[in-house]
Design a protein around this motif. Structure first.
Motif, PDB file in Angstrom:
ATOM      1  N   GLU A  62      12.319  51.123 -24.364  1.00 42.75           N
ATOM      2  CA  GLU A  62      13.214  50.120 -23.777  1.00 42.75           C
ATOM      3  C   GLU A  62      12.742  48.713 -24.124  1.00 42.75           C
ATOM      4  N   TYR A  63      11.447  48.515 -24.096  1.00 44.80           N
ATOM      5  CA  TYR A  63      10.891  47.211 -24.460  1.00 44.80           C
ATOM      6  C   TYR A  63      11.252  46.872 -25.913  1.00 44.80           C
ATOM      7  N   ILE A  64      11.091  47.838 -26.796  1.00 44.07           N
ATOM      8  CA  ILE A  64      11.419  47.606 -28.208  1.00 44.07           C
ATOM      9  C   ILE A  64      12.903  47.290 -28.362  1.00 44.07           C
ATOM     10  N   LYS A  65      13.756  48.037 -27.654  1.00 48.09           N
ATOM     11  CA  LYS A  65      15.201  47.794 -27.742  1.00 48.09           C
ATOM     12  C   LYS A  65      15.574  46.405 -27.235  1.00 48.09           C
ATOM     13  N   THR A  66      14.833  45.925 -26.284  1.00 46.99           N
ATOM     14  CA  THR A  66      15.093  44.608 -25.716  1.00 46.99           C
ATOM     15  C   THR A  66      14.520  43.481 -26.579  1.00 46.99           C
ATOM     16  N   HIS A  67      13.406  43.758 -27.268  1.00 45.26           N
ATOM     17  CA  HIS A  67      12.691  42.713 -28.005  1.00 45.26           C
ATOM     18  C   HIS A  67      12.705  42.891 -29.524  1.00 45.26           C
ATOM     19  N   TYR A  68      13.570  43.739 -30.049  1.00 43.84           N
ATOM     20  CA  TYR A  68      13.574  43.978 -31.497  1.00 43.84           C
ATOM     21  C   TYR A  68      13.904  42.721 -32.291  1.00 43.84           C
ATOM     22  N   ASP A  70      12.613  39.854 -31.836  1.00 41.80           N
ATOM     23  CA  ASP A  70      11.400  39.044 -31.951  1.00 41.80           C
ATOM     24  C   ASP A  70      10.692  39.416 -33.255  1.00 41.80           C
ATOM     25  N   PRO A  71      10.592  38.494 -34.191  1.00 42.42           N
ATOM     26  CA  PRO A  71       9.943  38.821 -35.466  1.00 42.42           C
ATOM     27  C   PRO A  71       8.456  39.138 -35.322  1.00 42.42           C
ATOM     28  N   ASP A  72       7.866  38.774 -34.194  1.00 35.58           N
ATOM     29  CA  ASP A  72       6.433  39.005 -33.985  1.00 35.58           C
ATOM     30  C   ASP A  72       6.129  40.306 -33.237  1.00 35.58           C
ATOM     31  N   ILE A  73       7.151  41.073 -32.885  1.00 40.16           N
ATOM     32  CA  ILE A  73       6.892  42.332 -32.187  1.00 40.16           C
ATOM     33  C   ILE A  73       6.120  43.248 -33.133  1.00 40.16           C
ATOM     34  N   SER A  74       5.102  43.896 -32.588  1.00 39.83           N
ATOM     35  CA  SER A  74       4.250  44.771 -33.394  1.00 39.83           C
ATOM     36  C   SER A  74       3.577  45.785 -32.480  1.00 39.83           C
ATOM     37  N   GLY A 132      15.647  39.751 -36.204  1.00 33.79           N
ATOM     38  CA  GLY A 132      14.191  39.788 -36.263  1.00 33.79           C
ATOM     39  C   GLY A 132      13.601  39.855 -37.650  1.00 33.79           C
ATOM     40  N   PHE A 133      14.432  39.735 -38.664  1.00 32.90           N
ATOM     41  CA  PHE A 133      13.907  39.725 -40.031  1.00 32.90           C
ATOM     42  C   PHE A 133      13.388  38.326 -40.351  1.00 32.90           C
ATOM     43  N   THR A 134      12.155  38.242 -40.814  1.00 31.50           N
ATOM     44  CA  THR A 134      11.579  36.941 -41.148  1.00 31.50           C
ATOM     45  C   THR A 134      11.836  36.575 -42.604  1.00 31.50           C
TER      46      THR A 134
END
Length: 143
Positions: A62-68, A70-74, A132-134
């Motif tokens: 759920e966190y990933i689905k909410t924050h995808y 964000d280009p810095d998610i890792s 989220g693509f940089t």
């Protein structure tokens, strides 16, 4: 002369000592009952662990689905957010989705990008940024 009220073994008159076979059966029945109770306990513990693991996995996904976006998610940010190791986060995602973290995240981003490209008049550059693509070139290659 009538028999004594109790024998030297402490049994009342007329009562017999249990036979060795009856004693074995009682012991086996008691052991089986203990084993059954232990099996029920273990089953409950496993069910609880699976439920807790499922809750953890749901929270991470759920966190990933909410924050995808964000280009810095890792994996590093997920590990810091949920207080798990990167390896554990990776395993949760892989076990639940069948995909690696990178493939899962890319899939979410591509799915959203496809929707935005077909349902809006936004430019590909803007869609790439919103998803989220940089690097726009990476975005173009992905499509």
């Amino acid at each position: 002369m009538p028999p004594k009220a109790a024998t030297s073994s402490g049994l009342a008159c007329g009562n017999r000592a249990p036979s060795p076979e009856a004693s074995k059966e009682t012991n086996i029945e008691a052991a089986a009952a203990h084993i059954e109770q232990y099996a029920i306990y273990v089953h409950g513990a496993i069910s609880n662990a699976k439920h807790e693991s499922s809750k953890k996995t749901e929270a991470v996904l759920e966190y990933i689905k909410t924050h995808y976006t964000d280009p810095d998610i890792s994996l590093t940010t997920l590990a810091a957010t949920f207080f798990y190791s990167e390896g554990y986060i990776y395993q949760l995602i892989k076990k639940c989705t069948g995909l690696s973290y990178t493939d899962y995240l890319s899939g979410l981003r591509m799915e959203k990008a496809a929707t935005l490209l077909t349902e809006t008049s936004l430019s590909a550059n803007k869609v790439a940024e919103m998803c989220g693509f940089t690097n726009v070139n990476t975005f173009y290659k992905a499509f």
